[in-house]
Write an enzyme that holds these catalytic residues in place. Structure first.
Site, PDB file in Angstrom:
ATOM      1  N   TYR A 244      -8.320  -5.952  -1.660  1.00  0.00           N
ATOM      2  CA  TYR A 244      -7.083  -5.146  -1.707  1.00  0.00           C
ATOM      3  C   TYR A 244      -6.714  -4.667  -0.298  1.00  0.00           C
ATOM      4  CZ  TYR A 244      -4.274  -1.055  -3.300  1.00  0.00           C
ATOM      5  OH  TYR A 244      -3.291  -0.106  -3.516  1.00  0.00           O
TER       6      TYR A 244
ATOM      7  N   LYS B 249      -3.275  -5.532   1.710  1.00  0.00           N
ATOM      8  CA  LYS B 249      -2.350  -4.459   2.103  1.00  0.00           C
ATOM      9  C   LYS B 249      -2.207  -4.400   3.632  1.00  0.00           C
ATOM     10  CE  LYS B 249      -1.195  -2.383  -1.882  1.00  0.00           C
ATOM     11  NZ  LYS B 249       0.170  -2.551  -2.438  1.00  0.00           N
TER      12      LYS B 249
HETATM   13  N1  LIG Z   1      -1.536   5.073  -7.259  1.00  0.00           N
HETATM   14  C1  LIG Z   1      -1.994   5.141  -6.015  1.00  0.00           C
HETATM   15  O1  LIG Z   1      -2.692   6.091  -5.637  1.00  0.00           O
HETATM   16  C2  LIG Z   1      -1.682   4.061  -5.027  1.00  0.00           C
HETATM   17  C3  LIG Z   1      -2.221   4.195  -3.735  1.00  0.00           C
HETATM   18  C4  LIG Z   1      -1.927   3.227  -2.791  1.00  0.00           C
HETATM   19  C5  LIG Z   1      -1.106   2.174  -3.119  1.00  0.00           C
HETATM   20  N2  LIG Z   1      -0.616   2.064  -4.384  1.00  0.00           N
HETATM   21  C6  LIG Z   1       0.231   0.910  -4.672  1.00  0.00           C
HETATM   22  O2  LIG Z   1       1.378   1.328  -5.364  1.00  0.00           O
HETATM   23  C7  LIG Z   1       1.871   0.229  -6.126  1.00  0.00           C
HETATM   24  C8  LIG Z   1       2.189   0.714  -7.529  1.00  0.00           C
HETATM   25  O3  LIG Z   1       0.988   1.100  -8.171  1.00  0.00           O
HETATM   26  P1  LIG Z   1       0.900   2.290  -9.249  1.00  0.00           P
HETATM   27  O4  LIG Z   1      -0.131   3.225  -8.760  1.00  0.00           O
HETATM   28  O5  LIG Z   1       2.250   2.790  -9.570  1.00  0.00           O
HETATM   29  O6  LIG Z   1       0.240   1.494 -10.457  1.00  0.00           O
HETATM   30  P2  LIG Z   1       0.758   1.255 -11.967  1.00  0.00           P
HETATM   31  O7  LIG Z   1      -0.301   0.434 -12.606  1.00  0.00           O
HETATM   32  O8  LIG Z   1       1.126   2.549 -12.583  1.00  0.00           O
HETATM   33  O9  LIG Z   1       2.095   0.425 -11.760  1.00  0.00           O
HETATM   34  C9  LIG Z   1       2.062  -0.871 -11.207  1.00  0.00           C
HETATM   35  C10 LIG Z   1       2.968  -1.776 -12.015  1.00  0.00           C
HETATM   36  O10 LIG Z   1       2.930  -3.080 -11.388  1.00  0.00           O
HETATM   37  C11 LIG Z   1       2.923  -4.034 -12.424  1.00  0.00           C
HETATM   38  N3  LIG Z   1       2.331  -5.284 -11.956  1.00  0.00           N
HETATM   39  C12 LIG Z   1       1.036  -5.515 -11.613  1.00  0.00           C
HETATM   40  N4  LIG Z   1       0.866  -6.805 -11.314  1.00  0.00           N
HETATM   41  C13 LIG Z   1       2.069  -7.416 -11.477  1.00  0.00           C
HETATM   42  C14 LIG Z   1       2.532  -8.741 -11.338  1.00  0.00           C
HETATM   43  N5  LIG Z   1       1.696  -9.729 -11.000  1.00  0.00           N
HETATM   44  N6  LIG Z   1       3.836  -9.001 -11.577  1.00  0.00           N
HETATM   45  C15 LIG Z   1       4.695  -8.020 -11.940  1.00  0.00           C
HETATM   46  N7  LIG Z   1       4.300  -6.737 -12.118  1.00  0.00           N
HETATM   47  C16 LIG Z   1       2.997  -6.450 -11.877  1.00  0.00           C
HETATM   48  C17 LIG Z   1       2.094  -3.428 -13.545  1.00  0.00           C
HETATM   49  O11 LIG Z   1       2.375  -4.030 -14.802  1.00  0.00           O
HETATM   50  C18 LIG Z   1       2.497  -1.963 -13.464  1.00  0.00           C
HETATM   51  O12 LIG Z   1       3.519  -1.635 -14.374  1.00  0.00           O
HETATM   52  C19 LIG Z   1       0.819  -0.868  -6.039  1.00  0.00           C
HETATM   53  O13 LIG Z   1       1.196  -1.839  -5.087  1.00  0.00           O
HETATM   54  C20 LIG Z   1      -0.405  -0.131  -5.570  1.00  0.00           C
HETATM   55  O14 LIG Z   1      -1.312  -0.968  -4.892  1.00  0.00           O
HETATM   56  C21 LIG Z   1      -0.884   2.979  -5.337  1.00  0.00           C
END
Ligand SMILES: NC(=O)c1ccc[n+]([C@@H]2O[C@H](COP(=O)([O-])OP(=O)(O)OC[C@H]3O[C@@H](n4cnc5c(N)ncnc54)[C@H](O)[C@@H]3O)[C@@H](O)[C@H]2O)c1
Length: 271
Positions: free
Chosen positions: A165, A169
């Site tokens: 990951y 990123k």
């Molecule tokens: N939550 C955190 O603390 C955090 C921290 C750093 C980065 N992020 C990044 O934020 C972004 C959103 O994550 P989140 O925390 O809202 O998670 P989440 O699981 O709540 O939402 C992510 C969404 O992406 C969709 N998804 C995953 N793989 C997919 C694919 N192949 N095609 C289409 N849709 C897909 C999922 O179905 C989900 O609805 C991600 O890129 C994650 O890496 C999140």
């Protein structure tokens, strides 16, 4: 009057979490939104929430890692709303393991969703964005367009258990800065947000057993969540609305003179 009146935005992974909150916020500010998610019904729910508040949205369910996804996604925005101003590359999940136990499947899956899929979306958007910008410049118009890539503190600083990951990123950071340099002359800003700990299913208690695609365990063990919280100066996780606020900033005219920037949105964790 919204900050994004007349703008068209596409957002991946907008059926849940940060993506959904971003879709709602951009729509509240006047943007018409193409809402993608792997899972169709959450994507459609997001669209309903947007249309119920009187804004425009269309669902575009599908897997961002499909080879032709980018082309179909961008075409949907242009066919449905007639333009494209904002791209938010947000979709993703985690598939954690310590490095010496990490399979090649885990490695490939993270590069596919967090890096290659975004490359393909931007490649698909490039001909339209570049031609449109050239026309506008020739007419003396100044129309800003915005790309916001969703990164993570794992990508900027590394994180044990997340080599796959973190590498993906970090790669997205390189792509962000390169496009900022290549497309700045076309009034296209390319920035990223680096989230720390935002409350979503991604880092909910692992013990709850939440799965991505019905098979990949999500979440962080409670003991580790407590440890992380200790190091966050603001002493709490961020909300999805707070995360979306940072994306709105980079998608809006408020940030028209900012490009190639990775904005830390982490409660001070990595300062
Ligand atoms: N939550 C955190 O603390 C955090 C921290 C750093 C980065 N992020 C990044 O934020 C972004 C959103 O994550 P989140 O925390 O809202 O998670 P989440 O699981 O709540 O939402 C992510 C969404 O992406 C969709 N998804 C995953 N793989 C997919 C694919 N192949 N095609 C289409 N849709 C897909 C999922 O179905 C989900 O609805 C991600 O890129 C994650 O890496 C999140």
């Amino acid at each position: 009057m919204g900050m994004l009146d007349g703008k068209v935005a596409v957002i991946t992974g907008a059926g849940r979490g940060i993506g959904r909150a971003t879709a709602l916020l951009l729509a509240q500010q006047g943007a018409a939104v193409v809402v993608n998610d792997f899972d169709a019904s959450p994507a459609e729910e997001t669209v309903k929430m947007i249309t119920d508040q009187g804004s425009k949205a269309v669902a575009f369910p599908g897997d961002v890692t499909a080879k032709d996804f980018g082309e179909r996604f961008i075409k949907t925005a242009l066919d449905t709303f007639g333009d494209l101003h904002i791209i938010v590359n947000n979709a993703g999940y985690t598939w954690d393991t310590i490095f010496h136990k990490m399979t090649e499947e885990q490695w490939d899956a993270m590069l596919a969703v967090h890096l290659t899929a975004n490359y393909r979306i931007l490649r698909a958007a490039a001909p339209y964005l570049r031609e449109k910008a050239k026309q506008e410049l020739a007419e003396g118009a100044c129309v800003m367009r915005k790309i916001v890539n969703v990164m993570s503190t794992s990508g900027t600083h590394g994180n044990a258990g997340q080599a796959n990951y973190a590498a993906a990123k970090a790669g997205l950071g390189g792509l962000t800065k390169t496009l900022a340099k290549e497309w700045g002359g076309l009034n296209i800003c390319c920035n990223a947000v680096s989230f720390g700990f935002i409350s979503t299913r991604l880092n909910d208690e692992k013990e709850k057993g939440e799965l991505a695609f019905g098979k990949i365990p999500l979440g962080i063990p409670q003991a580790m969540r407590d440890q992380i919280m200790f190091f966050i100066p603001l002493q709490r996780p961020g909300t999805t609305e707070e995360a979306a606020g940072a994306i709105l900033f980079l998608a809006s005219p408020l940030s028209d003179y900012i490009t190639g920037h990775i904005l830390a949105v982490d409660g001070g964790l990595m300062m």
